[in-house]
Design a protein around this motif. Structure first.
Motif, PDB file in Angstrom:
ATOM      1  N   ASP A 184     -29.425  92.201  30.161  1.00  0.00           N
ATOM      2  CA  ASP A 184     -30.133  93.224  30.923  1.00  0.00           C
ATOM      3  C   ASP A 184     -31.538  92.716  31.204  1.00  0.00           C
ATOM      4  O   ASP A 184     -32.263  92.365  30.286  1.00  0.00           O
ATOM      5  N   PRO A 185     -31.936  92.662  32.466  1.00  0.00           N
ATOM      6  CA  PRO A 185     -33.247  92.103  32.810  1.00  0.00           C
ATOM      7  C   PRO A 185     -34.414  92.927  32.274  1.00  0.00           C
ATOM      8  O   PRO A 185     -35.544  92.424  32.216  1.00  0.00           O
ATOM      9  N   ARG A 186     -34.147  94.165  31.853  1.00  0.00           N
ATOM     10  CA  ARG A 186     -35.251  94.992  31.372  1.00  0.00           C
ATOM     11  C   ARG A 186     -35.680  94.633  29.961  1.00  0.00           C
ATOM     12  O   ARG A 186     -36.694  95.100  29.473  1.00  0.00           O
ATOM     13  N   GLY A 187     -34.884  93.834  29.269  1.00  0.00           N
ATOM     14  CA  GLY A 187     -35.237  93.504  27.898  1.00  0.00           C
ATOM     15  C   GLY A 187     -34.008  93.508  27.035  1.00  0.00           C
ATOM     16  O   GLY A 187     -32.894  93.415  27.538  1.00  0.00           O
ATOM     17  N   ARG A 188     -34.223  93.608  25.758  1.00  0.00           N
ATOM     18  CA  ARG A 188     -33.094  93.537  24.851  1.00  0.00           C
ATOM     19  C   ARG A 188     -32.368  94.868  24.809  1.00  0.00           C
ATOM     20  O   ARG A 188     -32.847  95.838  24.222  1.00  0.00           O
ATOM     21  N   VAL A 189     -31.234  94.903  25.431  1.00  0.00           N
ATOM     22  CA  VAL A 189     -30.421  96.103  25.431  1.00  0.00           C
ATOM     23  C   VAL A 189     -29.065  95.765  24.815  1.00  0.00           C
ATOM     24  O   VAL A 189     -28.399  94.837  25.246  1.00  0.00           O
ATOM     25  N   VAL A 190     -28.714  96.509  23.808  1.00  0.00           N
ATOM     26  CA  VAL A 190     -27.409  96.342  23.182  1.00  0.00           C
ATOM     27  C   VAL A 190     -26.566  97.542  23.565  1.00  0.00           C
ATOM     28  O   VAL A 190     -26.992  98.686  23.438  1.00  0.00           O
TER      29      VAL A 190
END
Lengths: 242, 242
Positions: free
Chosen positions: A90-96
């Motif tokens: 996810d380009p927004r950051g660390r998304v699990v």
DNA sequence: CTAATAGTGTCTCTCAGACAGTATTCT
DNA sequence: AGAATACTGTCTGAGAGACACTATTAG
């Protein structure tokens, strides 16, 4: 888990839903059109971030289901599919993201819910073949969901969930053929399903097509786990290496 | 996932490892003694929080494996087991844990690693029966891991991973008996395993016990997925409701 | 009648499970 | 020899797959 001497980094947690249904004898997956960046305008699985820090994961999945797809969440049984947590997905950051799988009876075209710009059923073939591109790693998640559904069909009576509350054996067969992607012999299927204890129970009779003998009607039986299982014919697989 | 209009709450992400092995014909799970609160001094699965925000989940699992158990992480294949994210499962706050399953050959007693006060193998029976209590919801995770191992044994050649690089058919049978928890007929097992294409391949011969005919030796074959599968005998299950 | 779909009977082959019997080592 | 473990052969019953055949509707 043992140790938190140091500050552990927090991550954003999301749920994604793979909702499968049957339409015109083909397996379909529910997709929404993303209304925000990133991937604005692209197709994606319904889902979203955890709303409160104390929200249960399953609760979040049900909430997204009704918000994004206006589907009655209570009637659908959600099964955990897996976790997708690669950095960079996810380009927004660390998304699990925790993915859930649901298998739905024939449903009306979903009206777009509060969140999504649009929600509609798409044939899984189009997604798996890459003809229809999905946001993030959602194509991979769909593939995993379909494979899970195939296996689940063997051992559980979940196939009846694809049909309405009342169905013919032929309709049930079409479920297996659509999900497994192979044709089955109607005669053998008939026998097999009938003698699998507790799978389906008869109710009445109705005439269906414009022609042919009317088919008996059945409803789902009491058994959730099938024994013996419905066996999927061997794939014509060449040697698989480990 | 579609929407991040509002601030999404962040959660702490941990990995937990269910590492199974066979010792004296019994299935064992690797446990550590917790060195810090909460549950200090209690037994728990090896695992821990994500170290950096960009750490890959699988990488974190491998790291914990070598840190907490001093096991050579590279040789073990980790399989994702599931997500355990109920609010309240960890008294420190919202912790979501991703569990991984590994199946290991007979290994030396692990020396305590850097993180854990102690690490040792415990029979799964003692854990599942509740005789040995675990921290958090780890008993549940162990139960899920064992059940997954049972199913995996049917369809994959992973059983050979419980043995050393070279093994006898009887040793392989003991793996199935220990994991499934039931006795198998040696003669039928012998035939079945032999004719399952690509499962095992012969190498030489050795004398084993102080008595009896020496057993042929085998190594793992090229096939990872077994077809036909090894079938686990039917459980004496009463009707299961859905 | 024909066409079309639903449902039954039956044959064959494979395989799981049971188990007698043979082979090879030890003391 | 006898004990112990490894391995082989064979029978039987259940079930999958193939497919001929009967049943019931519409036109």
């Amino acid at each position: 888990m043992t140790d938190d001497r140091w500050v552990a980094p927090a991550v954003l947690l999301a749920v994604d839903l793979v909702i499968l249904t049957l339409r015109r004898s083909r397996l379909h997956v529910l997709l929404v059109e993303r209304g925000v960046e990133p991937y604005r305008g692209a197709s994606a699985l319904p889902g979203g971030f955890l709303r409160h820090p104390e929200e249960d994961l399953t609760a979040a999945a049900h909430r997204e289901l009704s918000e994004e797809a206006n589907l009655d969440a209570e009637t659908l049984r959600l099964e955990q599919l897996g976790v997708y947590g690669e950095p960079g997905r996810d380009p927004r950051g660390r998304v699990v993201s925790v993915a859930y799988l649901a298998i739905a009876p024939r449903l009306p075209e979903p009206t777009a819910g509060t969140d999504a710009a649009d929600a509609r059923w798409q044939p899984v073939d189009r997604v798996l073949s890459g003809e229809l591109e999905l946001a993030f790693d959602h194509r991979r998640i769909v593939a995993d969901g379909v494979e899970r559904a195939r296996v689940t069909l063997e051992h559980s009576a979940i196939a009846t969930a694809f049909c309405g509350p009342i169905f013919t054996i032929t309709e049930l067969q079409e479920v297996y053929e659509a999900v497994w992607g192979i044709p089955l012999d109607p005669r053998n299927f008939y026998r097999k399903v009938q003698k699998t204890d507790g799978f389906i129970v008869p109710v009445g009779s109705a005439r269906k097509a414009a022609t042919g003998r009317p088919a008996r009607l059945f409803k789902a039986g009491p058994r959730a786990v099938l024994y013996p299982p419905m066996v999927r014919p061997a794939e014509s697989s060449s040697t698989e290496e480990q």
